[in-house]
Design a protein around this motif. Structure first.
Motif, mmCIF file in Angstrom:
data_model
loop_
_atom_site.group_PDB
_atom_site.id
_atom_site.type_symbol
_atom_site.label_atom_id
_atom_site.label_comp_id
_atom_site.label_asym_id
_atom_site.label_seq_id
_atom_site.Cartn_x
_atom_site.Cartn_y
_atom_site.Cartn_z
ATOM 1 N N VAL A 158 0.851 -1.191 0.000
ATOM 2 C CA VAL A 158 0.000 0.000 0.000
ATOM 3 C C VAL A 158 0.888 1.243 0.000
ATOM 4 O O VAL A 158 1.795 1.363 0.819
ATOM 5 C CB VAL A 158 -0.929 0.013 1.239
ATOM 6 C CG1 VAL A 158 -1.741 1.293 1.294
ATOM 7 C CG2 VAL A 158 -1.835 -1.204 1.237
ATOM 8 N N ASN A 159 0.613 2.172 -0.905
ATOM 9 C CA ASN A 159 1.307 3.461 -0.887
ATOM 10 C C ASN A 159 0.724 4.301 0.239
ATOM 11 O O ASN A 159 -0.497 4.421 0.362
ATOM 12 C CB ASN A 159 1.134 4.188 -2.218
ATOM 13 C CG ASN A 159 1.895 3.533 -3.334
ATOM 14 O OD1 ASN A 159 2.998 3.060 -3.130
ATOM 15 N ND2 ASN A 159 1.304 3.495 -4.518
ATOM 16 N N HIS A 160 1.586 4.855 1.070
ATOM 17 C CA HIS A 160 1.159 5.699 2.180
ATOM 18 C C HIS A 160 2.251 6.722 2.464
ATOM 19 O O HIS A 160 3.382 6.570 2.002
ATOM 20 C CB HIS A 160 0.863 4.854 3.428
ATOM 21 C CG HIS A 160 2.022 4.026 3.884
ATOM 22 N ND1 HIS A 160 3.122 4.549 4.522
ATOM 23 C CD2 HIS A 160 2.258 2.694 3.763
ATOM 24 C CE1 HIS A 160 3.974 3.589 4.787
ATOM 25 N NE2 HIS A 160 3.470 2.444 4.332
ATOM 26 N N PRO A 161 1.929 7.780 3.218
ATOM 27 C CA PRO A 161 2.923 8.832 3.463
ATOM 28 C C PRO A 161 3.781 8.628 4.713
ATOM 29 O O PRO A 161 4.521 9.526 5.084
ATOM 30 C CB PRO A 161 2.047 10.088 3.619
ATOM 31 C CG PRO A 161 0.774 9.579 4.182
ATOM 32 C CD PRO A 161 0.573 8.205 3.586
ATOM 33 N N TYR A 162 3.720 7.488 5.367
ATOM 34 C CA TYR A 162 4.415 7.278 6.641
ATOM 35 C C TYR A 162 5.711 6.491 6.406
ATOM 36 O O TYR A 162 5.687 5.268 6.357
ATOM 37 C CB TYR A 162 3.517 6.528 7.623
ATOM 38 C CG TYR A 162 2.122 7.080 7.675
ATOM 39 C CD1 TYR A 162 1.876 8.315 8.250
ATOM 40 C CD2 TYR A 162 1.060 6.387 7.122
ATOM 41 C CE1 TYR A 162 0.607 8.839 8.288
ATOM 42 C CE2 TYR A 162 -0.214 6.897 7.160
ATOM 43 C CZ TYR A 162 -0.439 8.121 7.743
ATOM 44 O OH TYR A 162 -1.697 8.646 7.777
ATOM 45 N N HIS A 163 6.829 7.201 6.270
ATOM 46 C CA HIS A 163 8.077 6.524 5.937
ATOM 47 C C HIS A 163 9.241 6.872 6.850
ATOM 48 O O HIS A 163 10.352 6.401 6.642
ATOM 49 C CB HIS A 163 8.448 6.788 4.476
ATOM 50 C CG HIS A 163 7.468 6.186 3.524
ATOM 51 N ND1 HIS A 163 7.558 4.888 3.101
ATOM 52 C CD2 HIS A 163 6.350 6.686 2.961
ATOM 53 C CE1 HIS A 163 6.549 4.611 2.297
ATOM 54 N NE2 HIS A 163 5.792 5.693 2.193
ATOM 55 N N GLY A 164 9.020 7.682 7.842
ATOM 56 C CA GLY A 164 10.051 7.966 8.831
ATOM 57 C C GLY A 164 11.168 8.884 8.373
ATOM 58 O O GLY A 164 12.177 8.998 9.054
ATOM 59 N N THR A 165 11.010 9.535 7.235
ATOM 60 C CA THR A 165 12.036 10.463 6.747
ATOM 61 C C THR A 165 11.411 11.828 6.497
ATOM 62 O O THR A 165 10.200 11.946 6.317
ATOM 63 C CB THR A 165 12.682 9.961 5.442
ATOM 64 O OG1 THR A 165 11.668 9.779 4.462
ATOM 65 C CG2 THR A 165 13.429 8.663 5.662
ATOM 66 N N ASP A 166 12.235 12.844 6.458
ATOM 67 C CA ASP A 166 11.770 14.204 6.221
ATOM 68 C C ASP A 166 11.679 14.443 4.714
ATOM 69 O O ASP A 166 12.695 14.373 4.012
ATOM 70 C CB ASP A 166 12.740 15.191 6.861
ATOM 71 C CG ASP A 166 12.251 16.614 6.808
ATOM 72 O OD1 ASP A 166 11.083 16.826 6.407
ATOM 73 O OD2 ASP A 166 13.016 17.510 7.188
#
Length: 186
Positions: free
Chosen positions: A149-157
């Motif tokens: 699933v594509n999502h915006p939560y990736h732990g990077t700025d």
């Protein structure tokens, strides 16, 4: 605080993505990852073949050779996938992946596209998918799960790619963070 978040800042290599999409993990695999997968795919039936040759009962292991090849491929793929994921997490050397990630996502930002792809899923499904798949490669032996699933939560700025928006934060409908939700229930 989980043991993973407690260790995140203490790695020798930079974090690229804490929950990479399966397509990125596979695209970023190195030749050594493919060699690992091939070695398991060939090695498992080779062990069965050798066992058949030294067995004095004359028992034929032909069906086991085919099953062994399939199981060897599955094991090799999961090990190669884990190795590639560890480079995304910054647990092993990842200079090649870091450079490729910076180029790829900077280009997506210049084109005005979403950094990690568009998703037709509602925000709550994306958040659940993130929570279920983050660091799931550590549990492959129990339950193989990958991020699809594509999502915006990736732990990077995202600012390092030229995007001027704030990183995604999981919030409830009332705008509360996960810890605040639990404190409100008391």
């Amino acid at each position: 605080m989980s043991w993973i978040s407690a260790r995140e800042g203490k790695h020798k290599y930079p974090l690229i993505d804490s929950d990479p999409h399966a397509s990125r993990v596979i695209r970023y695999m190195r030749p050594s990852d493919y060699a690992t997968c091939a070695a398991y795919t060939v090695g498992t039936p080779a062990v069965f073949w050798g066992w058949e040759k030294i067995d004095r009962t004359g028992f034929r292991l032909r069906p086991q050779l085919y099953v062994g090849a399939w199981l060897g491929f599955c094991a090799g793929f999961l090990i190669a996938y884990s190795r590639s994921s560890m480079r995304f997490w910054g647990w092993t050397e990842n200079a090649r992946e870091e450079k490729r990630d910076l180029e790829e996502l900077t280009q997506r930002a210049r084109e005005g596209k979403a950094l990690y792809g568009e998703s037709s899923q509602p925000a709550w499904v994306q958040a659940v998918a993130h929570r279920n798949s983050q660091y799931s490669q550590l549990k492959f032996s129990l339950f193989p799960m990958i991020n699809l699933v594509n999502h915006p939560y990736h732990g990077t700025d995202p600012k390092k790619y030229g995007v001027e928006e704030e990183p995604a934060v999981l919030k409830s409908e009332e705008g509360l963070l996960p810890g605040e939700i639990l404190r409100r229930k008391d």
